[in-house]
Design a protein around this motif. Structure first.
Motif, mmCIF file in Angstrom:
data_model
loop_
_atom_site.group_PDB
_atom_site.id
_atom_site.type_symbol
_atom_site.label_atom_id
_atom_site.label_comp_id
_atom_site.label_asym_id
_atom_site.label_seq_id
_atom_site.Cartn_x
_atom_site.Cartn_y
_atom_site.Cartn_z
ATOM 1 N N ILE A 48 0.839 -1.184 0.000
ATOM 2 C CA ILE A 48 0.000 0.000 0.000
ATOM 3 C C ILE A 48 0.879 1.240 0.000
ATOM 4 O O ILE A 48 2.071 1.158 0.330
ATOM 5 N N HIS A 49 0.326 2.375 -0.405
ATOM 6 C CA HIS A 49 1.062 3.620 -0.269
ATOM 7 C C HIS A 49 0.081 4.766 -0.058
ATOM 8 O O HIS A 49 -1.115 4.643 -0.361
ATOM 9 N N GLY A 50 0.612 5.886 0.473
ATOM 10 C CA GLY A 50 -0.233 7.048 0.697
ATOM 11 C C GLY A 50 0.611 8.308 0.786
ATOM 12 O O GLY A 50 1.819 8.253 0.994
ATOM 13 N N LEU A 51 -0.057 9.425 0.649
ATOM 14 C CA LEU A 51 0.625 10.714 0.728
ATOM 15 C C LEU A 51 0.251 11.441 2.026
ATOM 16 O O LEU A 51 1.103 11.757 2.839
ATOM 17 N N LYS A 52 -1.030 11.709 2.184
ATOM 18 C CA LYS A 52 -1.490 12.412 3.383
ATOM 19 C C LYS A 52 -2.649 11.681 4.043
ATOM 20 O O LYS A 52 -2.715 11.569 5.253
ATOM 21 N N ASN A 53 -3.545 11.191 3.200
ATOM 22 C CA ASN A 53 -4.755 10.579 3.726
ATOM 23 C C ASN A 53 -4.522 9.123 4.092
ATOM 24 O O ASN A 53 -3.607 8.480 3.575
ATOM 25 N N ASN A 54 -5.370 8.629 4.954
ATOM 26 C CA ASN A 54 -5.343 7.205 5.262
ATOM 27 C C ASN A 54 -5.812 6.435 4.044
ATOM 28 O O ASN A 54 -6.664 6.908 3.277
ATOM 29 N N GLU A 55 -5.253 5.260 3.857
ATOM 30 C CA GLU A 55 -5.578 4.435 2.706
ATOM 31 C C GLU A 55 -5.912 3.021 3.161
ATOM 32 O O GLU A 55 -5.374 2.537 4.163
ATOM 33 N N THR A 56 -6.788 2.385 2.385
ATOM 34 C CA THR A 56 -7.144 0.993 2.667
ATOM 35 C C THR A 56 -7.259 0.250 1.352
ATOM 36 O O THR A 56 -7.786 0.795 0.381
ATOM 37 N N ASN A 57 -6.741 -0.956 1.334
ATOM 38 C CA ASN A 57 -6.989 -1.834 0.191
ATOM 39 C C ASN A 57 -7.274 -3.232 0.726
ATOM 40 O O ASN A 57 -7.494 -3.412 1.932
ATOM 41 N N ALA A 60 -4.385 -4.283 3.420
ATOM 42 C CA ALA A 60 -4.019 -3.580 4.645
ATOM 43 C C ALA A 60 -4.611 -2.177 4.660
ATOM 44 O O ALA A 60 -5.187 -1.715 3.673
ATOM 45 N N SER A 61 -4.422 -1.518 5.808
ATOM 46 C CA SER A 61 -4.751 -0.104 5.944
ATOM 47 C C SER A 61 -3.497 0.651 6.327
ATOM 48 O O SER A 61 -2.628 0.113 7.038
ATOM 49 N N LEU A 62 -3.418 1.881 5.849
ATOM 50 C CA LEU A 62 -2.283 2.751 6.161
ATOM 51 C C LEU A 62 -2.805 4.001 6.845
ATOM 52 O O LEU A 62 -3.646 4.704 6.270
ATOM 53 N N ILE A 63 -2.312 4.229 8.053
ATOM 54 C CA ILE A 63 -2.693 5.407 8.806
ATOM 55 C C ILE A 63 -1.484 6.337 8.869
ATOM 56 O O ILE A 63 -0.419 5.944 9.364
ATOM 57 N N ILE A 64 -1.628 7.548 8.356
ATOM 58 C CA ILE A 64 -0.542 8.534 8.361
ATOM 59 C C ILE A 64 -0.943 9.662 9.297
ATOM 60 O O ILE A 64 -2.057 10.197 9.187
ATOM 61 N N THR A 65 -0.048 10.028 10.205
ATOM 62 C CA THR A 65 -0.375 11.105 11.136
ATOM 63 C C THR A 65 -0.504 12.427 10.385
ATOM 64 O O THR A 65 0.023 12.587 9.269
ATOM 65 N N SER A 71 3.702 6.749 10.562
ATOM 66 C CA SER A 71 2.577 6.034 9.985
ATOM 67 C C SER A 71 2.488 4.649 10.613
ATOM 68 O O SER A 71 3.433 4.182 11.274
ATOM 69 N N THR A 72 1.345 4.022 10.410
ATOM 70 C CA THR A 72 1.125 2.673 10.915
ATOM 71 C C THR A 72 0.486 1.842 9.820
ATOM 72 O O THR A 72 -0.492 2.279 9.201
ATOM 73 N N LEU A 73 1.047 0.692 9.575
ATOM 74 C CA LEU A 73 0.445 -0.276 8.672
ATOM 75 C C LEU A 73 -0.369 -1.239 9.515
ATOM 76 O O LEU A 73 0.132 -1.779 10.509
ATOM 77 N N ILE A 74 -1.603 -1.456 9.129
ATOM 78 C CA ILE A 74 -2.474 -2.366 9.871
ATOM 79 C C ILE A 74 -2.849 -3.548 8.990
ATOM 80 O O ILE A 74 -3.420 -3.366 7.912
ATOM 81 N N LEU A 75 -2.494 -4.734 9.450
ATOM 82 C CA LEU A 75 -2.981 -5.962 8.833
ATOM 83 C C LEU A 75 -4.162 -6.410 9.683
ATOM 84 O O LEU A 75 -3.978 -6.807 10.829
ATOM 85 N N PRO A 76 -5.366 -6.346 9.155
ATOM 86 C CA PRO A 76 -6.543 -6.487 10.027
ATOM 87 C C PRO A 76 -6.716 -7.852 10.676
ATOM 88 O O PRO A 76 -7.136 -7.934 11.830
ATOM 89 N N HIS A 77 -6.397 -8.892 9.965
ATOM 90 C CA HIS A 77 -6.542 -10.244 10.517
ATOM 91 C C HIS A 77 -5.322 -11.056 10.071
ATOM 92 O O HIS A 77 -5.330 -11.669 9.012
#
Lengths: 107, 115
Positions: A48-57, A60-65, A71-77
């Motif tokens: 995944i990648h992102g610039l400013k906004n949080n992203e989900t595919n 995973a999800s990507l949370i950027i402060t 940032s935090t990469l989240i693998l949901p399960h």
């Protein structure tokens, strides 16, 4: 030359969410945050990648402060097949891989 | 169908020899790359080609010469192999998107062992 800081390793229980932190305090305004992973002996895989906004595919999800310094990469399960080295990379043009975080998912 | 393929998968050769590694992508991407992953597992970019034109050339000995016959292929030729060239070499490709964002797709790697 990597401009990111990641913990060298972390464990995660199968079925639980895995939260992978990354610090990139010197990120420039036009640099993206990328996450890749490398499962043993395989080529790296884009997550995944992102610039400013949080992203989900679907992976995973990507949370950027808001200040973009971490940032935090989240693998949901997490599953056993998610055991890999995870790389956080900040880049505008060229990817520079650091040491990454070795994630071990345990049953 | 394999998106990014490399041949051979394993290559064992002696010092001083010349060898080539081939890479092909069937994704229609414009940019291709070569990376080297050494025994310490650090992955470093070596070269990048965009539409057959060299755009990234890191500090790599000139014994290494990439060749792109067309935008679907990027081969790596190595002259006078040395022990320190032993590593896993990965090929990758990407379709560059506006604003400098891109996803790179990697091949399975070629493990080169120089004896």
């Amino acid at each position: 030359d990597a401009k990111t800081t990641q913990p060298p390793s972390m464990d995660c229980a199968e079925g639980r969410a895995a939260n992978l932190p990354c610090n990139h305090s010197t990120i420039s305004g036009n640099e993206y945050v990328y996450w890749y992973r490398q499962i043993h002996s395989q080529g790296p895989q884009y997550i995944i990648h992102g610039l400013k906004n949080n992203e989900t595919n679907e992976m995973a999800s990507l949370i950027i402060t808001e200040d973009r310094k971490s940032s935090t990469l989240i693998l949901p399960h997490a599953t056993l097949r998610d055991t890999a080295v995870y790389y956080c990379i900040v880049s505008y043009y060229k990817l520079s891989f650091g040491a990454g975080t070795t994630v071990t998912v345990r049953a | 169908d394999t998106a990014v393929s490399q041949t051979p998968k394993y290559l064992v050769t002696q010092m001083g020899n010349d060898k080539s590694i081939k890479c092909e992508q069937n994704l229609g991407h414009d940019t291709m790359y070569w990376y080297k992953q050494d025994s310490k597992k650090f992955l470093k970019i070596m070269f990048s080609y965009n539409n057959k034109e060299l755009i990234i050339n890191e500090t790599v000995p000139n014994r290494f010469s990439p060749k792109s016959p067309d935008k679907a292929h990027l081969n790596l030729h190595i002259n006078s192999l040395e022990l320190g060239d032993s590593a896993v070499y990965f090929c990758a490709s990407s379709q560059d998107l506006p604003g400098g964002q891109y996803e790179q797709y990697f091949g399975p790697g070629t493990r080169l062992t120089v004896t």
